[in-house]
Design an enzyme around this catalytic site. Sequence first.
Site, PDB file in Angstrom:
ATOM      1  N   GLN A  81       0.821  -1.212   0.000  1.00 42.19           N
ATOM      2  CA  GLN A  81       0.000   0.000   0.000  1.00 42.19           C
ATOM      3  C   GLN A  81       0.860   1.270   0.000  1.00 42.19           C
ATOM      4  O   GLN A  81       0.677   2.155  -0.839  1.00 42.19           O
ATOM      5  CB  GLN A  81      -0.916   0.004   1.227  1.00 42.19           C
ATOM      6  CG  GLN A  81      -1.917  -1.129   1.255  1.00 42.19           C
ATOM      7  CD  GLN A  81      -2.827  -1.047   2.459  1.00 42.19           C
ATOM      8  OE1 GLN A  81      -3.861  -0.375   2.442  1.00 42.19           O
ATOM      9  NE2 GLN A  81      -2.440  -1.709   3.547  1.00 42.19           N
TER      10      GLN A  81
ATOM     11  N   THR B  94       5.153   0.211  13.500  1.00 41.43           N
ATOM     12  CA  THR B  94       3.730   0.012  13.750  1.00 41.43           C
ATOM     13  C   THR B  94       3.325   0.311  15.193  1.00 41.43           C
ATOM     14  O   THR B  94       4.161   0.220  16.114  1.00 41.43           O
ATOM     15  CB  THR B  94       3.353  -1.452  13.426  1.00 41.43           C
ATOM     16  OG1 THR B  94       1.996  -1.715  13.802  1.00 41.43           O
ATOM     17  CG2 THR B  94       4.244  -2.428  14.189  1.00 41.43           C
TER      18      THR B  94
ATOM     19  N   TYR C 193       3.908 -10.568  15.274  1.00 45.90           N
ATOM     20  CA  TYR C 193       4.090  -9.432  14.357  1.00 45.90           C
ATOM     21  C   TYR C 193       4.664  -8.234  15.098  1.00 45.90           C
ATOM     22  O   TYR C 193       5.676  -7.648  14.688  1.00 45.90           O
ATOM     23  CB  TYR C 193       2.755  -9.070  13.707  1.00 45.90           C
ATOM     24  CG  TYR C 193       2.759  -7.735  12.998  1.00 45.90           C
ATOM     25  CD1 TYR C 193       3.509  -7.555  11.836  1.00 45.90           C
ATOM     26  CD2 TYR C 193       2.030  -6.656  13.490  1.00 45.90           C
ATOM     27  CE1 TYR C 193       3.533  -6.320  11.183  1.00 45.90           C
ATOM     28  CE2 TYR C 193       2.038  -5.429  12.843  1.00 45.90           C
ATOM     29  CZ  TYR C 193       2.792  -5.265  11.692  1.00 45.90           C
ATOM     30  OH  TYR C 193       2.813  -4.048  11.060  1.00 45.90           O
TER      31      TYR C 193
ATOM     32  N   LYS D  69       8.476  -6.556  14.712  1.00 44.62           N
ATOM     33  CA  LYS D  69       8.629  -5.147  14.328  1.00 44.62           C
ATOM     34  C   LYS D  69       9.407  -4.380  15.404  1.00 44.62           C
ATOM     35  O   LYS D  69      10.239  -3.528  15.077  1.00 44.62           O
ATOM     36  CB  LYS D  69       7.262  -4.510  14.094  1.00 44.62           C
ATOM     37  CG  LYS D  69       6.521  -5.034  12.870  1.00 44.62           C
ATOM     38  CD  LYS D  69       7.236  -4.696  11.561  1.00 44.62           C
ATOM     39  CE  LYS D  69       7.091  -3.236  11.198  1.00 44.62           C
ATOM     40  NZ  LYS D  69       7.725  -2.939   9.877  1.00 44.62           N
TER      41      LYS D  69
END
Length: 289
Positions: A12, A103, A127, A131
Amino acid sequence: MSNILVTGANGQLGSEIRALSVLYPQHEFTFTDRTTLDLSNLCKMENFFDDHTFDAIINCAAYTAVDKAESEKELADTINHRFVSMLAKIAKRNNAALIHISTDYVFNGQNHRPYIESDPTNPQGVYGRTKRDGENAILSVAPSNTVIIRTSWVYSSFGNNFLKTMLRLGKEQDNLDVIFDQIGTPTYARDLAQTLLELFPHIKNEKPEIYHYSNEGVASWYDFAEAIFELSDVNCKVSPITTDQYPTPASRPHYSLLNKSKIKTEFGITIPYWRDSLKECLITLGEKQ
């Protein structure tokens, strides 16, 4: 002219940067995806950077399948942590500027005020942990002219995301259940892409700095879905449910608002309100006149 590498070019954010890059003819862009730069193969990645040098790197690449990461821990760690560590070392070796995207999932979601950059991290799933480990790797390597930007709830006219899923399901069904007890801010990837392209020439720091960026405002996923249907004239009723009513393999932060004061103050940027940006994205998608 600066030579800029953008990884994750088909995601994206990478897609939005590619679309905006034509507005920056003073720079030469190189866009890579998993076919041209396989992040799961660190040896091949090292060879790629032996053959190519860049003035700046914008790392949009990431393993983002939050639930799947629970069962693919090694792959998530390779892409979100080990690759990032190598990238930081390459940037330091070549004196290249580095922008790395992180994030809100590095936090545990138990705050009662928007998170600032110095708040302790405590990710709740694979996740988020990978990160966070990627962030720590950059801080450990400590390349100059480097920033880590944490963002949240990213959507775009490109790729798969919550916005597109809601539009599709809203046209197929009369009623949807959407979680209302997870709070954050939807972020239009084009706004973030624009900020990154304006930001990087002004990055002049001796050690890595962390910044937060999301659109302005507050929403739950329920609020986000309601706004999508309202602004696109999709006739679908949204029913609020709790996280417990929609169990997933990975835990999500219940509260992940990001305080953007630091990036706004230091770089003098203005950040759009999330509903205004949602309207713009819906127009791009042809869902709003």
